[in-house]
Design an enzyme around this catalytic site. Structure first.
Site, PDB file in Angstrom:
ATOM      1  N   ASP A   1       2.836   5.420  -7.014  1.00 45.79           N
ATOM      2  CA  ASP A   1       4.019   5.425  -6.206  1.00 45.79           C
ATOM      3  C   ASP A   1       5.253   5.223  -7.075  1.00 45.79           C
ATOM      4  OD1 ASP A   1       3.022   5.384  -3.616  1.00 45.79           O
ATOM      5  OD2 ASP A   1       2.291   3.413  -3.793  1.00 45.79           O
TER       6      ASP A   1
ATOM      7  N   HIS B   1       0.923  -1.048   0.024  1.00 50.26           N
ATOM      8  CA  HIS B   1      -0.016  -0.114   0.147  1.00 50.26           C
ATOM      9  C   HIS B   1       0.973   1.238  -0.062  1.00 50.26           C
ATOM     10  CE1 HIS B   1      -3.547   2.343   0.679  1.00 50.26           C
ATOM     11  NE2 HIS B   1      -3.801   2.017   1.989  1.00 50.26           N
TER      12      HIS B   1
ATOM     13  N   HIS C   1      -2.528  -2.244  -9.903  1.00 48.62           N
ATOM     14  CA  HIS C   1      -3.546  -1.688  -8.777  1.00 48.62           C
ATOM     15  C   HIS C   1      -4.675  -2.289  -8.883  1.00 48.62           C
ATOM     16  CE1 HIS C   1      -5.717   1.315  -6.637  1.00 48.62           C
ATOM     17  NE2 HIS C   1      -4.549   1.883  -6.417  1.00 48.62           N
TER      18      HIS C   1
HETATM   19  N1  CMC Z   1       4.691  -7.103 -10.743  1.00 47.70           N
HETATM   20  C1  CMC Z   1       4.452  -8.297 -11.301  1.00 47.70           C
HETATM   21  N2  CMC Z   1       3.333  -9.007 -11.348  1.00 47.70           N
HETATM   22  C2  CMC Z   1       2.128  -8.326 -10.705  1.00 47.70           C
HETATM   23  C3  CMC Z   1       2.358  -7.046  -9.970  1.00 47.70           C
HETATM   24  C4  CMC Z   1       3.484  -6.458 -10.076  1.00 47.70           C
HETATM   25  N3  CMC Z   1       3.621  -5.157  -9.414  1.00 47.70           N
HETATM   26  N4  CMC Z   1       1.175  -6.720  -9.747  1.00 47.70           N
HETATM   27  C5  CMC Z   1       0.321  -7.714  -9.904  1.00 47.70           C
HETATM   28  N5  CMC Z   1       1.049  -8.604 -10.646  1.00 47.70           N
HETATM   29  C6  CMC Z   1       0.288  -9.914 -11.072  1.00 47.70           C
HETATM   30  C7  CMC Z   1       0.038 -10.987 -10.248  1.00 47.70           C
HETATM   31  O1  CMC Z   1       1.350 -11.816  -9.883  1.00 47.70           O
HETATM   32  C8  CMC Z   1      -0.908 -11.894 -10.769  1.00 47.70           C
HETATM   33  O2  CMC Z   1      -0.542 -12.714 -11.690  1.00 47.70           O
HETATM   34  P1  CMC Z   1      -1.184 -14.055 -11.943  1.00 47.70           P
HETATM   35  O3  CMC Z   1      -2.585 -13.699 -12.423  1.00 47.70           O
HETATM   36  O4  CMC Z   1      -0.267 -14.623 -13.045  1.00 47.70           O
HETATM   37  O5  CMC Z   1      -1.169 -14.682 -10.869  1.00 47.70           O
HETATM   38  C9  CMC Z   1      -1.820 -10.677 -11.361  1.00 47.70           C
HETATM   39  O6  CMC Z   1      -0.928  -9.636 -11.804  1.00 47.70           O
HETATM   40  C10 CMC Z   1      -2.766 -10.124 -10.307  1.00 47.70           C
HETATM   41  O7  CMC Z   1      -2.100  -9.677  -9.254  1.00 47.70           O
HETATM   42  P2  CMC Z   1      -3.068  -9.661  -7.928  1.00 47.70           P
HETATM   43  O8  CMC Z   1      -1.911  -9.884  -6.844  1.00 47.70           O
HETATM   44  O9  CMC Z   1      -4.241 -10.479  -7.970  1.00 47.70           O
HETATM   45  O10 CMC Z   1      -3.600  -8.035  -7.968  1.00 47.70           O
HETATM   46  P3  CMC Z   1      -4.042  -7.450  -6.657  1.00 47.70           P
HETATM   47  O11 CMC Z   1      -5.346  -6.722  -7.291  1.00 47.70           O
HETATM   48  O12 CMC Z   1      -4.552  -8.196  -5.525  1.00 47.70           O
HETATM   49  O13 CMC Z   1      -2.884  -6.605  -5.991  1.00 47.70           O
HETATM   50  C11 CMC Z   1      -1.271  -4.797  -5.968  1.00 47.70           C
HETATM   51  C12 CMC Z   1      -2.910  -5.194  -6.466  1.00 47.70           C
HETATM   52  C13 CMC Z   1      -1.403  -3.184  -5.764  1.00 47.70           C
HETATM   53  C14 CMC Z   1      -1.155  -5.138  -4.331  1.00 47.70           C
HETATM   54  C15 CMC Z   1      -0.373  -5.401  -6.929  1.00 47.70           C
HETATM   55  O14 CMC Z   1      -0.542  -4.912  -8.056  1.00 47.70           O
HETATM   56  C16 CMC Z   1       1.110  -5.237  -6.244  1.00 47.70           C
HETATM   57  O15 CMC Z   1       1.500  -5.879  -5.314  1.00 47.70           O
HETATM   58  N6  CMC Z   1       1.888  -4.205  -6.969  1.00 47.70           N
HETATM   59  C17 CMC Z   1       3.090  -3.667  -6.372  1.00 47.70           C
HETATM   60  C18 CMC Z   1       2.944  -3.067  -5.059  1.00 47.70           C
HETATM   61  C19 CMC Z   1       2.414  -1.614  -5.277  1.00 47.70           C
HETATM   62  O16 CMC Z   1       3.033  -0.748  -6.272  1.00 47.70           O
HETATM   63  N7  CMC Z   1       1.544  -1.030  -4.410  1.00 47.70           N
HETATM   64  C20 CMC Z   1       1.046   0.252  -4.744  1.00 47.70           C
HETATM   65  C21 CMC Z   1      -0.449   0.407  -4.900  1.00 47.70           C
HETATM   66  S1  CMC Z   1      -0.933   1.989  -5.425  1.00 47.70           S
HETATM   67  C22 CMC Z   1      -0.691   2.750  -3.763  1.00 47.70           C
HETATM   68  C23 CMC Z   1      -2.023   2.591  -3.241  1.00 47.70           C
HETATM   69  O17 CMC Z   1      -2.975   3.046  -3.492  1.00 47.70           O
HETATM   70  O18 CMC Z   1      -1.738   2.055  -1.951  1.00 47.70           O
END
Ligand code: CMC
Length: 436
Positions: free
Chosen positions: A369, A274, A313
């Site tokens: 970010d 986050h 996201h």
């Molecule tokens: N790098 C590589 N792969 C990713 C990433 C990433 N940053 N984010 C998601 N994926 C992949 C993930 O591995 C999954 O692949 P598969 O379907 O093959 O298993 C797919 O994309 C969907 O991911 P998810 O984990 O189901 O997506 P989510 O909605 O649960 O997660 C997130 C959202 C923001 C936690 C995630 O994208 C992430 O960990 N990003 C990196 C951390 C980050 O930048 N966070 C800041 C968010 S913006 C600021 C805020 O509002 O807090």
């Protein structure tokens, strides 16, 4: 066409008709009420059907009129105003007022609000002593979380959350004191004497003063950096029902006072998925080190070794509009501070990722970010202050959402259901009979 959903339970053959509700946009945010599912039972003793939704992937926890996001189209609006217009034409305190009160202030209202916030920036001297107790290298986010919670003990009236006037007082205090506590946390960490607020300066200018003032009698913030910080604060002020805002609403739903609620929300923000992500982005760019090492790094991301921080996201499946604004803002900062070499790595990393099928197919775009950390670093903020810089403006959004929750007659204490997957009833076995 009736606004209903017909469900047939194939276990019983029974048919149910559930009403469909809407937000302001019929094509965005239509819903059925989760509680309406409870009438669907396989037999008389059946508890009723639950909707199972880990991580609230498709659950609306509230109705809200504060922030609108259309993640597919990359749209973000506060109280109806596009984020781009607010970033260009407004300032943080005006946006905070808008979020909290629902309308842009008149000139007189803005003057009053600015005066009130400006004159609540000082913290009790005992708060300063409290902060002295942190270990010399305490992470400023941990110090912020702990100190905001401690404010609860200084303002016991805050427990009266049903009195709008008392609530309004705490809101002013929290918006005003967050930058002071944040800057004090930083000064403590680097062993510098605390710099007291300067009421002649703007909200952002005063924060720069409390962070960076050294021996000068009067700190003069650089106007470009002051403006950029204002924009950064505006972009981070609210983001509807994210993890920390949900924490704020959840804790607030038990009628805890706003200080401990904000501490809980800030704790949620601290996590690397986050608000802690901007810190991780910087560390990632430093680890990559040079443009020629990007392909190898991306290969490891795709192999599932780690995530590309600052990408992806839960809501945006398009370019995060906040990231777009920051990408355009970065050169203005570098004209003052000198170019941050990490920008070249970031731009190239973004280019490679956006052409790669792994990221395209998963709709992974840069989020807020991705660029904020590079700007913060160029402005002289240490990496571990980044989540703190996120928390300072977000307190306006948390408090707006908290007030909305308290005034919503449909809200009660937050208490999700679960699907139990453990053992059936069994009986206690004395220790000596349990075997090896
Ligand atoms: N790098 C590589 N792969 C990713 C990433 C990433 N940053 N984010 C998601 N994926 C992949 C993930 O591995 C999954 O692949 P598969 O379907 O093959 O298993 C797919 O994309 C969907 O991911 P998810 O984990 O189901 O997506 P989510 O909605 O649960 O997660 C997130 C959202 C923001 C936690 C995630 O994208 C992430 O960990 N990003 C990196 C951390 C980050 O930048 N966070 C800041 C968010 S913006 C600021 C805020 O509002 O807090």
């Amino acid at each position: 066409m009736p606004d209903t959903l017909t469900i047939i339970d194939n276990r019983t053959g029974k048919q149910y008709e559930l009403p469909i509700g809407y937000g302001v946009y019929p094509e965005y945010g239509s819903f059925i009420r989760g509680a309406d599912l409870r009438q669907i039972k396989a037999g008389p003793d059946d508890f009723g059907l639950l909707s199972y939704d880990p991580a609230y992937m498709n659950t609306a926890s509230c109705k809200s009129s504060i922030t609108f996001i259309d993640g597919d189209r990359g749209i973000l609006r506060y109280r109806g105003y596009p984020i781009e217009e607010l970033a260009e034409r407004s300032n943080f305190l005006e946006v905070a007022y808008l979020l909290l009160r629902g309308e842009l202030p008149t000139a007189q209202q803005l003057e009053r609000w600015t005066w009130e916030v400006t004159h609540h920036t000082f913290v009790h001297e005992s708060i300063k002593k409290f902060m002295d107790g942190f270990h010399y290298d305490a992470h400023p986010m941990g110090a912020l979380v702990g100190t905001v919670a401690a404010l609860s003990t200084f303002y016991p009236e805050a427990r009266n959350i049903s009195d709008p006037e008392i609530r309004a007082r705490q809101i002013v205090r929290l918006v005003a004191k967050m930058p002071t506590i944040a800057a004090f946390a930083y000064r403590h960490r680097v062993g510098m004497p605390y710099a007291y607020p300067d009421n002649d300066l703007s909200f952002a200018g005063n924060f720069l003063n409390m962070m960076f003032k050294t021996t000068e009698l009067k700190y003069q913030p650089n106007p470009v950096l002051e403006r950029v910080l204002n924009v950064l604060f505006i972009l981070h002020a609210d983001h509807e029902q994210n993890c920390s805002t949900s924490a704020m609403r959840n804790v607030g739903s038990s009628h805890a006072d706003p200080y401990v609620c904000v501490a809980a929300a800030a704790a949620a923000l601290y996590g690397p998925l986050h608000g802690g992500a901007n810190e991780q982005v910087l560390r990632m760019l430093q680890e990559i080190g040079s443009v020629d090492r990007i392909p190898e790094y991306v290969r490891r991301v795709k192999a599932g070794e780690f995530r590309l921080m600052g990408f992806g996201h839960r809501v945006y499946k398009n370019y995060d509009p906040r990231a777009r604004i920051l990408r355009e803002l970065a050169p203005q900062v570098f004209e003052v501070t000198g170019r941050n070499p990490l920008l070249d790595i970031a731009v190239e990393l973004e280019r490679i990722a956006l052409e790669d099928d792994y990221f395209i197919s998963r709709k992974l775009y840069p989020n807020v970010d991705f660029y904020s950390g590079i700007i913060y670093q160029a402005m002289g903020f240490p990496v571990d202050m980044f989540p703190v810089l996120f928390a300072i403006p977000r307190v306006a959004g948390w408090l707006a959402q908290w007030e909305e929750m308290l005034e919503d007659s449909e809200q009660r204490i937050a208490r999700p259901r679960q699907v139990y997957t453990g053992a059936d009833e069994r009986h206690y076995v004395p220790l000596e009979e349990r075997g090896a």
